[in-house]
Write a protein that holds these residues in place. Structure first.
Motif, PDB file in Angstrom:
ATOM      1  N   TYR A  24       3.016  -6.818   9.973  1.00 14.32           N
ATOM      2  CA  TYR A  24       1.573  -6.742  10.204  1.00 14.32           C
ATOM      3  C   TYR A  24       1.327  -6.632  11.702  1.00 14.32           C
ATOM      4  O   TYR A  24       2.202  -6.899  12.525  1.00 14.32           O
ATOM      5  CB  TYR A  24       0.852  -7.959   9.622  1.00 14.32           C
ATOM      6  CG  TYR A  24       1.183  -9.267  10.304  1.00 14.32           C
ATOM      7  CD1 TYR A  24       0.359  -9.772  11.297  1.00 14.32           C
ATOM      8  CD2 TYR A  24       2.326  -9.994   9.959  1.00 14.32           C
ATOM      9  CE1 TYR A  24       0.670 -10.970  11.938  1.00 14.32           C
ATOM     10  CE2 TYR A  24       2.635 -11.178  10.591  1.00 14.32           C
ATOM     11  CZ  TYR A  24       1.803 -11.661  11.582  1.00 14.32           C
ATOM     12  OH  TYR A  24       2.105 -12.822  12.213  1.00 14.32           O
ATOM     13  N   PHE A  25       0.122  -6.220  12.064  1.00 15.41           N
ATOM     14  CA  PHE A  25      -0.252  -6.092  13.470  1.00 15.41           C
ATOM     15  C   PHE A  25      -1.053  -7.314  13.880  1.00 15.41           C
ATOM     16  O   PHE A  25      -2.057  -7.645  13.267  1.00 15.41           O
ATOM     17  CB  PHE A  25      -1.074  -4.824  13.695  1.00 15.41           C
ATOM     18  CG  PHE A  25      -1.429  -4.602  15.131  1.00 15.41           C
ATOM     19  CD1 PHE A  25      -2.665  -4.975  15.615  1.00 15.41           C
ATOM     20  CD2 PHE A  25      -0.521  -4.041  16.005  1.00 15.41           C
ATOM     21  CE1 PHE A  25      -2.997  -4.787  16.938  1.00 15.41           C
ATOM     22  CE2 PHE A  25      -0.839  -3.844  17.332  1.00 15.41           C
ATOM     23  CZ  PHE A  25      -2.083  -4.220  17.804  1.00 15.41           C
ATOM     24  N   ASP A  26      -0.615  -7.987  14.914  1.00 13.65           N
ATOM     25  CA  ASP A  26      -1.305  -9.162  15.440  1.00 13.65           C
ATOM     26  C   ASP A  26      -2.121  -8.712  16.648  1.00 13.65           C
ATOM     27  O   ASP A  26      -1.576  -8.414  17.710  1.00 13.65           O
ATOM     28  CB  ASP A  26      -0.282 -10.232  15.836  1.00 13.65           C
ATOM     29  CG  ASP A  26      -0.939 -11.541  16.239  1.00 13.65           C
ATOM     30  OD1 ASP A  26      -2.091 -11.517  16.721  1.00 13.65           O
ATOM     31  OD2 ASP A  26      -0.293 -12.591  16.074  1.00 13.65           O
ATOM     32  N   PHE A  75     -14.681   7.520  12.589  1.00 14.15           N
ATOM     33  CA  PHE A  75     -14.168   6.287  12.009  1.00 14.15           C
ATOM     34  C   PHE A  75     -12.687   6.159  12.307  1.00 14.15           C
ATOM     35  O   PHE A  75     -11.973   7.144  12.493  1.00 14.15           O
ATOM     36  CB  PHE A  75     -14.434   6.224  10.498  1.00 14.15           C
ATOM     37  CG  PHE A  75     -13.824   7.348   9.713  1.00 14.15           C
ATOM     38  CD1 PHE A  75     -12.576   7.213   9.137  1.00 14.15           C
ATOM     39  CD2 PHE A  75     -14.508   8.545   9.552  1.00 14.15           C
ATOM     40  CE1 PHE A  75     -12.009   8.241   8.410  1.00 14.15           C
ATOM     41  CE2 PHE A  75     -13.952   9.588   8.818  1.00 14.15           C
ATOM     42  CZ  PHE A  75     -12.705   9.438   8.251  1.00 14.15           C
ATOM     43  N   GLU A  76     -12.240   4.905  12.375  1.00 12.05           N
ATOM     44  CA  GLU A  76     -10.848   4.611  12.710  1.00 12.05           C
ATOM     45  C   GLU A  76     -10.035   4.336  11.452  1.00 12.05           C
ATOM     46  O   GLU A  76     -10.529   3.711  10.510  1.00 12.05           O
ATOM     47  CB  GLU A  76     -10.768   3.384  13.611  1.00 12.05           C
ATOM     48  CG  GLU A  76     -11.300   3.621  14.989  1.00 12.05           C
ATOM     49  CD  GLU A  76     -11.205   2.376  15.856  1.00 12.05           C
ATOM     50  OE1 GLU A  76     -11.334   1.257  15.319  1.00 12.05           O
ATOM     51  OE2 GLU A  76     -11.003   2.534  17.063  1.00 12.05           O
ATOM     52  N   ILE A  77      -8.804   4.819  11.492  1.00 15.50           N
ATOM     53  CA  ILE A  77      -7.838   4.502  10.454  1.00 15.50           C
ATOM     54  C   ILE A  77      -6.560   4.068  11.150  1.00 15.50           C
ATOM     55  O   ILE A  77      -6.357   4.355  12.327  1.00 15.50           O
ATOM     56  CB  ILE A  77      -7.595   5.701   9.506  1.00 15.50           C
ATOM     57  CG1 ILE A  77      -7.271   6.959  10.305  1.00 15.50           C
ATOM     58  CG2 ILE A  77      -8.772   5.916   8.586  1.00 15.50           C
ATOM     59  CD1 ILE A  77      -7.030   8.185   9.459  1.00 15.50           C
ATOM     60  N   SER A  78      -5.732   3.364  10.422  1.00 15.64           N
ATOM     61  CA  SER A  78      -4.509   2.830  11.005  1.00 15.64           C
ATOM     62  C   SER A  78      -3.279   3.504  10.405  1.00 15.64           C
ATOM     63  O   SER A  78      -3.252   3.789   9.214  1.00 15.64           O
ATOM     64  CB  SER A  78      -4.429   1.325  10.729  1.00 15.64           C
ATOM     65  OG  SER A  78      -3.160   0.818  11.086  1.00 15.64           O
ATOM     66  N   TRP A  79      -2.288   3.744  11.232  1.00 14.30           N
ATOM     67  CA  TRP A  79      -1.009   4.248  10.745  1.00 14.30           C
ATOM     68  C   TRP A  79       0.078   3.185  10.894  1.00 14.30           C
ATOM     69  O   TRP A  79       1.258   3.475  11.005  1.00 14.30           O
ATOM     70  CB  TRP A  79      -0.617   5.570  11.420  1.00 14.30           C
ATOM     71  CG  TRP A  79      -0.036   5.454  12.780  1.00 14.30           C
ATOM     72  CD1 TRP A  79       1.275   5.208  13.085  1.00 14.30           C
ATOM     73  CD2 TRP A  79      -0.703   5.575  14.026  1.00 14.30           C
ATOM     74  NE1 TRP A  79       1.444   5.172  14.443  1.00 14.30           N
ATOM     75  CE2 TRP A  79       0.238   5.393  15.042  1.00 14.30           C
ATOM     76  CE3 TRP A  79      -2.032   5.817  14.386  1.00 14.30           C
ATOM     77  CZ2 TRP A  79      -0.088   5.446  16.389  1.00 14.30           C
ATOM     78  CZ3 TRP A  79      -2.367   5.870  15.721  1.00 14.30           C
ATOM     79  CH2 TRP A  79      -1.393   5.680  16.699  1.00 14.30           C
ATOM     80  N   VAL A  80      -0.313   1.923  10.818  1.00 14.49           N
ATOM     81  CA  VAL A  80       0.653   0.838  10.969  1.00 14.49           C
ATOM     82  C   VAL A  80       1.708   0.883   9.859  1.00 14.49           C
ATOM     83  O   VAL A  80       2.830   0.428  10.047  1.00 14.49           O
ATOM     84  CB  VAL A  80      -0.049  -0.539  11.055  1.00 14.49           C
ATOM     85  CG1 VAL A  80      -0.515  -1.014   9.698  1.00 14.49           C
ATOM     86  CG2 VAL A  80       0.863  -1.570  11.702  1.00 14.49           C
ATOM     87  N   LYS A  81       1.368   1.456   8.713  1.00 19.29           N
ATOM     88  CA  LYS A  81       2.362   1.576   7.643  1.00 19.29           C
ATOM     89  C   LYS A  81       3.575   2.357   8.125  1.00 19.29           C
ATOM     90  O   LYS A  81       4.713   1.999   7.848  1.00 19.29           O
ATOM     91  CB  LYS A  81       1.766   2.261   6.429  1.00 19.29           C
ATOM     92  CG  LYS A  81       2.802   2.484   5.346  1.00 19.29           C
ATOM     93  CD  LYS A  81       2.325   3.403   4.265  1.00 19.29           C
ATOM     94  CE  LYS A  81       3.465   3.710   3.314  1.00 19.29           C
ATOM     95  NZ  LYS A  81       3.163   4.726   2.356  1.00 19.29           N
ATOM     96  N   TYR A 136       0.831  -1.200   0.000  1.00 20.17           N
ATOM     97  CA  TYR A 136       0.000   0.000   0.000  1.00 20.17           C
ATOM     98  C   TYR A 136       0.866   1.250   0.000  1.00 20.17           C
ATOM     99  O   TYR A 136       1.978   1.265   0.474  1.00 20.17           O
ATOM    100  CB  TYR A 136      -0.936   0.011   1.212  1.00 20.17           C
ATOM    101  CG  TYR A 136      -0.281  -0.399   2.506  1.00 20.17           C
ATOM    102  CD1 TYR A 136       0.544   0.473   3.207  1.00 20.17           C
ATOM    103  CD2 TYR A 136      -0.484  -1.682   3.011  1.00 20.17           C
ATOM    104  CE1 TYR A 136       1.148   0.084   4.386  1.00 20.17           C
ATOM    105  CE2 TYR A 136       0.126  -2.067   4.198  1.00 20.17           C
ATOM    106  CZ  TYR A 136       0.929  -1.183   4.873  1.00 20.17           C
ATOM    107  OH  TYR A 136       1.525  -1.560   6.041  1.00 20.17           O
ATOM    108  N   THR A 137       0.299   2.324  -0.560  1.00 19.10           N
ATOM    109  CA  THR A 137       1.072   3.556  -0.686  1.00 19.10           C
ATOM    110  C   THR A 137       0.530   4.679   0.185  1.00 19.10           C
ATOM    111  O   THR A 137       1.226   5.647   0.434  1.00 19.10           O
ATOM    112  CB  THR A 137       1.090   4.029  -2.154  1.00 19.10           C
ATOM    113  OG1 THR A 137      -0.250   4.215  -2.591  1.00 19.10           O
ATOM    114  CG2 THR A 137       1.790   3.013  -3.037  1.00 19.10           C
ATOM    115  N   ASP A 138      -0.706   4.605   0.621  1.00 18.03           N
ATOM    116  CA  ASP A 138      -1.272   5.674   1.436  1.00 18.03           C
ATOM    117  C   ASP A 138      -0.735   5.607   2.853  1.00 18.03           C
ATOM    118  O   ASP A 138      -0.449   4.537   3.385  1.00 18.03           O
ATOM    119  CB  ASP A 138      -2.808   5.583   1.479  1.00 18.03           C
ATOM    120  CG  ASP A 138      -3.432   5.927   0.141  1.00 18.03           C
ATOM    121  OD1 ASP A 138      -2.714   6.497  -0.707  1.00 18.03           O
ATOM    122  OD2 ASP A 138      -4.611   5.626  -0.053  1.00 18.03           O
TER     123      ASP A 138
END
Length: 196
Positions: free
Chosen positions: A171-173, A151-157, A52-54
């Motif tokens: 990845y997040f476990d 709404f929730e978004i993730s910054w795991v990137k 992913y790029t975002d």
């Protein structure tokens, strides 16, 4: 995000998520609407693509037996119809709280609106997101409250940025609330064999 500003409601550093809400939404004012349409498609191909790029992701899927964080949005779609829609239970009247520039009847539809569900003479005016998926699909007040939740978004990137530059998949476990790493080549082979 997408050249629009959102109010941050909560930040969860443990699972790399942030909950945001459109600044125009007011909890106890059902006439207030989001300033911008936003749907899962605004987050590009983050559903299944590990490259992913975002910056922010909509969904982090679980692969095979790995239990990873899944952020799934519900859509609330606002439509304006030239005629009253009585036969389709998905269409919830906004009870005169929402008025569009054009004449007609305003409705909100909770969840995804498929092309077959769009009534003749109805136009989509706005698509909004919520991560509160327990709202009542038959109550506009409940739908509006869920929009005001945000709404929730993730910054795991960003958290995984260093390993993505190497040959490691990150990845997040959610079962252990930690980032996990594996060899990217092995992960790709595993995905290819899983789909065949």
């Amino acid at each position: 995000m997408n050249s629009a500003k959102y109010h941050v409601q909560t930040i969860n550093y443990k699972n790399y998520t942030v909950r945001v809400v459109d600044p125009a939404l007011q909890l106890h004012n059902c006439s207030s609407l989001p300033l911008h349409s936003l749907s899962r498609s605004n987050f590009s191909d983050t559903y299944y693509n590990p490259y992913y790029t975002d910056t922010y992701q909509a969904v982090l899927n679980a692969y095979d037996n790995e239990e990873s964080l899944t952020l799934i949005f519900e859509h609330i779609v606002f439509v304006n119809c030239k005629h009253s829609v009585r036969e389709n239970v998905k269409y919830v009247k906004t009870e005169e709280r929402v008025k569009w520039d054009s004449k007609g009847y305003a409705y909100a539809v909770g969840g995804d609106l498929k092309a077959a569900d769009l009534e003749v003479g109805c136009d989509i005016k706005l698509v909004a997101l919520t991560s509160l998926r327990t709202f009542n699909n038959h109550s506009y007040t409940s739908m509006h409250s869920s929009l005001a939740y945000g709404f929730e978004i993730s910054w795991v990137k960003l958290a995984c940025q260093n390993c993505l530059l190497s040959s490691t998949y990150c990845y997040f476990d959610s079962s252990i609330q930690e980032l996990q790493y594996c060899n990217l080549d092995e992960w790709i082979l595993k995905q290819v064999s899983h789909t065949n």
